[in-house]
Design a protein around this motif. Structure first.
Motif, short mmCIF file in Angstrom:
data_model
loop_
_atom_site.label_atom_id
_atom_site.label_comp_id
_atom_site.label_asym_id
_atom_site.label_seq_id
_atom_site.Cartn_x
_atom_site.Cartn_y
_atom_site.Cartn_z
N LEU A 119 31.65 1.75 42.72
CA LEU A 119 32.29 2.49 41.39
C LEU A 119 32.87 4.01 41.28
CD1 LEU A 119 29.54 1.12 39.23
CD2 LEU A 119 31.26 0.08 39.37
N GLN A 120 32.34 4.84 41.97
CA GLN A 120 32.35 5.77 42.45
C GLN A 120 33.51 6.20 42.98
OE1 GLN A 120 28.71 8.37 41.97
NE2 GLN A 120 28.31 6.78 40.27
N SER A 121 34.46 7.22 42.95
CA SER A 121 34.99 8.26 44.03
C SER A 121 33.80 9.00 44.94
CB SER A 121 36.30 8.49 43.89
OG SER A 121 36.60 9.51 42.27
N ASP A 122 33.18 10.00 44.16
CA ASP A 122 32.58 11.23 45.01
C ASP A 122 32.17 10.53 46.51
OD1 ASP A 122 32.62 11.72 42.02
OD2 ASP A 122 29.88 11.26 42.36
N THR A 123 31.90 10.05 46.89
CA THR A 123 30.88 9.49 48.43
C THR A 123 32.44 8.64 48.38
OG1 THR A 123 29.06 10.33 47.64
CG2 THR A 123 29.70 9.09 50.04
N TYR A 124 33.08 7.67 48.76
CA TYR A 124 34.00 6.77 49.13
C TYR A 124 35.38 7.06 47.92
CZ TYR A 124 30.39 6.31 52.12
OH TYR A 124 29.00 6.49 53.14
N SER A 125 35.97 7.39 47.94
CA SER A 125 38.11 8.05 47.06
C SER A 125 38.44 5.93 47.59
CB SER A 125 38.27 8.58 47.40
OG SER A 125 38.83 9.37 48.89
N ASN A 126 38.47 5.48 48.89
CA ASN A 126 39.22 4.17 49.22
C ASN A 126 38.04 2.80 49.11
OD1 ASN A 126 41.66 6.54 48.94
ND2 ASN A 126 40.63 6.71 50.93
N ILE A 127 38.01 1.49 49.30
CA ILE A 127 37.43 0.70 49.57
C ILE A 127 38.90 -0.09 50.38
CG2 ILE A 127 37.76 -0.68 47.28
CD1 ILE A 127 35.23 -1.45 47.08
N GLU A 128 38.05 -0.97 51.27
CA GLU A 128 38.80 -2.14 52.02
C GLU A 128 38.30 -2.63 52.19
OE1 GLU A 128 40.89 -1.53 56.75
OE2 GLU A 128 41.15 -0.60 55.21
N ILE A 129 38.68 -3.74 51.68
CA ILE A 129 38.12 -5.34 51.88
C ILE A 129 38.49 -6.14 53.01
CG2 ILE A 129 37.39 -7.29 50.88
CD1 ILE A 129 37.54 -6.08 48.20
N GLU A 130 37.62 -6.92 53.63
CA GLU A 130 37.90 -7.68 54.66
C GLU A 130 37.58 -8.64 54.50
OE1 GLU A 130 36.72 -8.71 59.06
OE2 GLU A 130 36.18 -6.95 58.41
N GLY B 66 22.15 -5.22 35.86
CA GLY B 66 20.71 -4.88 36.14
C GLY B 66 20.35 -4.85 36.85
N ASN B 67 21.02 -5.00 38.41
CA ASN B 67 20.34 -4.67 39.47
C ASN B 67 21.40 -3.79 40.76
OD1 ASN B 67 18.55 -5.63 41.82
ND2 ASN B 67 20.37 -7.34 42.46
N GLY B 68 20.98 -2.59 39.86
CA GLY B 68 22.61 -1.72 41.27
C GLY B 68 23.01 -0.62 40.32
N GLU C 142 31.73 -7.15 26.64
CA GLU C 142 31.33 -5.38 26.64
C GLU C 142 30.89 -4.64 27.00
OE1 GLU C 142 33.05 -2.01 25.46
OE2 GLU C 142 34.13 -3.79 25.81
N ALA C 143 29.46 -5.63 26.70
CA ALA C 143 27.95 -5.26 27.83
C ALA C 143 27.89 -4.92 29.10
CB ALA C 143 26.80 -6.41 27.01
N CYS C 144 29.07 -5.61 29.89
CA CYS C 144 28.67 -5.78 31.61
C CYS C 144 29.65 -4.17 31.25
CB CYS C 144 29.46 -6.37 32.03
SG CYS C 144 28.28 -8.06 31.95
N ILE C 145 30.85 -4.01 31.02
CA ILE C 145 31.87 -3.15 30.88
C ILE C 145 31.74 -1.64 30.69
CG2 ILE C 145 34.08 -1.91 30.32
CD1 ILE C 145 35.09 -5.26 29.66
N GLN C 146 30.34 -1.57 29.78
CA GLN C 146 29.49 -1.00 29.51
C GLN C 146 28.76 -0.28 30.53
OE1 GLN C 146 30.18 1.38 26.98
NE2 GLN C 146 31.92 0.19 26.42
N ASP C 147 28.01 -1.87 30.85
CA ASP C 147 27.19 -1.27 32.41
C ASP C 147 28.13 -0.08 33.55
OD1 ASP C 147 25.49 -1.72 29.88
OD2 ASP C 147 24.97 -3.44 32.74
N ALA D 21 29.41 3.46 32.45
CA ALA D 21 27.61 4.49 32.24
C ALA D 21 27.61 4.73 33.79
CB ALA D 21 26.71 4.00 31.62
N ASN D 22 27.89 3.73 34.77
CA ASN D 22 27.14 3.87 36.49
C ASN D 22 28.53 4.68 37.22
OD1 ASN D 22 25.43 3.87 38.22
ND2 ASN D 22 26.17 1.97 38.76
N GLY D 23 29.33 5.36 36.75
CA GLY D 23 30.72 5.71 37.18
C GLY D 23 32.18 5.16 37.22
N GLY D 24 31.91 3.62 36.87
CA GLY D 24 33.04 2.86 36.62
C GLY D 24 34.27 2.97 35.28
N LYS D 25 34.50 1.88 35.98
CA LYS D 25 35.76 2.05 34.62
C LYS D 25 35.12 1.16 33.16
CE LYS D 25 39.85 3.24 37.58
NZ LYS D 25 41.29 2.61 37.87
#
Length: 257
Positions: free
Chosen positions: A52-63, A199-201, A245-250, A253-257
Motif C-alpha cells: 500500500l505504501q511507498s515509504d520502503t518500496y516506491s514501485n511494484i512489479e508483478i510477474e 483484517g489480515n495485515g 466503503e469499509a474495505c476502502i477505509q481500511d 488507514a494503512n497507507g493506501g488510497k
C-alpha cells in the motif's frame, strides 16, 4: 610489580575496547535494516504495508506466469493494473506476463503450486531495493482441496489462479459471466488479500470482517467470501464487484488510497 599490573590492566582495557568497537561496527549488525532480507514466504497479508505504501518500496512489479492455454485476457490484465493504480501509493506499477509449460498435474495442492513458483519465478524483492516484486501463476487445473475455488493467495507476495475452474464457470451456459469478468474479479480479490484485506495485515476500521475467514460481511463487496468460488456471479451481472466503503477505509488507514 606495580608497573606490571598497570601494563596488564592497560592491555586488557585496550583489547576490550577493540572487541566492543568491532561488534558495534559489524556489517551484519541485526539492527541494520539494510542487511535484513525480505521474506517472500511470509503469511498472506504480512506485507500489506509494503503493497500500500511507498515509504520502503516506491514501485511494484508483478510477474504473471500462465500455463499454455490459460493466458488471462488483456482486459483482465489492464483491469488489474487500473485497480492497483487506484489503491496503491506507488510511482510505477508494472505487470509482466510470461507463458510457462502446461504441466497437466492437476488437481493442484498448495504445496504443488509453491513448487511451481520455485521453478518458474524470476524476481524476488530485495530489502535494499525500491521495487516490491509479486508473483501470480495461472495453472491448468483445479485446487485439490476444493475444485470450486477460483484463486488463492498463499504467501505474502504470491497468488495462484485455477484456469480450469475459471473456464468452467465462464462457459457453463449462455447466462454465465465472461472469462474476462471472472478473471478481473479473481485477480483483484487475491491481490486484495495480500493488501491485507480483510483484517489480515490491514487493520479494520469498522466491524465488517467475517468470523471464520479474512473476508467482508458485505455480500456485494469484492472481498466477500462468495468471490472465492464464483458464487457471487449468481447475484450480479455485468460489472466486476467493487470494494465497499469499509474495505476502502481500511486501505486508506494503512497507507493506501
Amino acid at each position: 610489580m606495580r608497573l606490571f599490573k598497570r601494563v596488564s590492566v592497560f592491555i586488557l582495557c585496550f583489547s576490550l575496547a577493540i572487541f566492543i568497537y568491532s561488534c558495534s561496527d559489524s556489517s551484519t549488525d541485526p539492527g541494520d535494516p539494510s542487511q535484513e532480507e525480505f521474506n517472500s514466504k511470509a503469511g498472506t497479508g504480512e506485507s500489506a504495508e509494503h503493497f500500500l505504501q511507498s515509504d520502503t518500496y516506491s514501485n511494484i512489479e508483478i510477474e504473471l506466469d500462465y500455463m499454455e492455454g490459460y493466458k488471462p485476457t488483456e482486459g483482465a490484465i489492464d483491469s488489474l493494473e487500473s485497480f492497483l493504480n487506484n489503491r496503491l501509493n506507488k510511482n510505477s506499477i508494472t505487470i509482466n506476463t510470461s507463458k510457462i509449460p502446461a504441466r497437466g498435474d492437476g488437481p493442484y495442492s498448495t504445496e504443488m503450486i509453491t513448487t511451481i513458483e520455485e521453478d518458474e519465478r524470476d524476481n524476488y524483492t530485495e530489502a535494499s531495493g525500491s521495487t516490491l516484486h509479486a508473483y501470480i501463476v495461472v495453472v491448468d487445473g483445479e485446487l485439490s482441496d476444493n475444485p470450486n475455488v477460483l484463486g488463492i493467495a498463499y504467501w505474502n507476495t504470491s497468488m495462484a489462479l485455477f484456469g480450469e475452474t475459471i473456464d468452467n464457470i465462464s462457459s457453463s451456459d449462455p447466462t454465465s459471466p465472461s472469462e474476462q469478468q471472472v478473471e478481473n474479479t479473481v485477480l483483484r480479490h487475491e491481490v486484495g488479500h495480500n493488501m491485507g484485506l480483510v483484517g489480515n495485515g490491514t487493520p479494520t476500521q469498522s466491524d465488517h470482517k467475517t468470523e471464520d475467514s479474512a473476508h467482508c460481511t458485505n455480500d456485494e463487496c469484492l472481498m466477500a467470501p462468495s468471490v472465492q468460488t464464483g458464487d457471487i456471479f449468481q447475484n450480479i451481472s455485468g460489472d466486476v464487484p467493487s470494494l465497499d466503503e469499509a474495505c476502502i477505509q481500511d486501505l486508506k488507514a494503512n497507507g493506501g488510497k
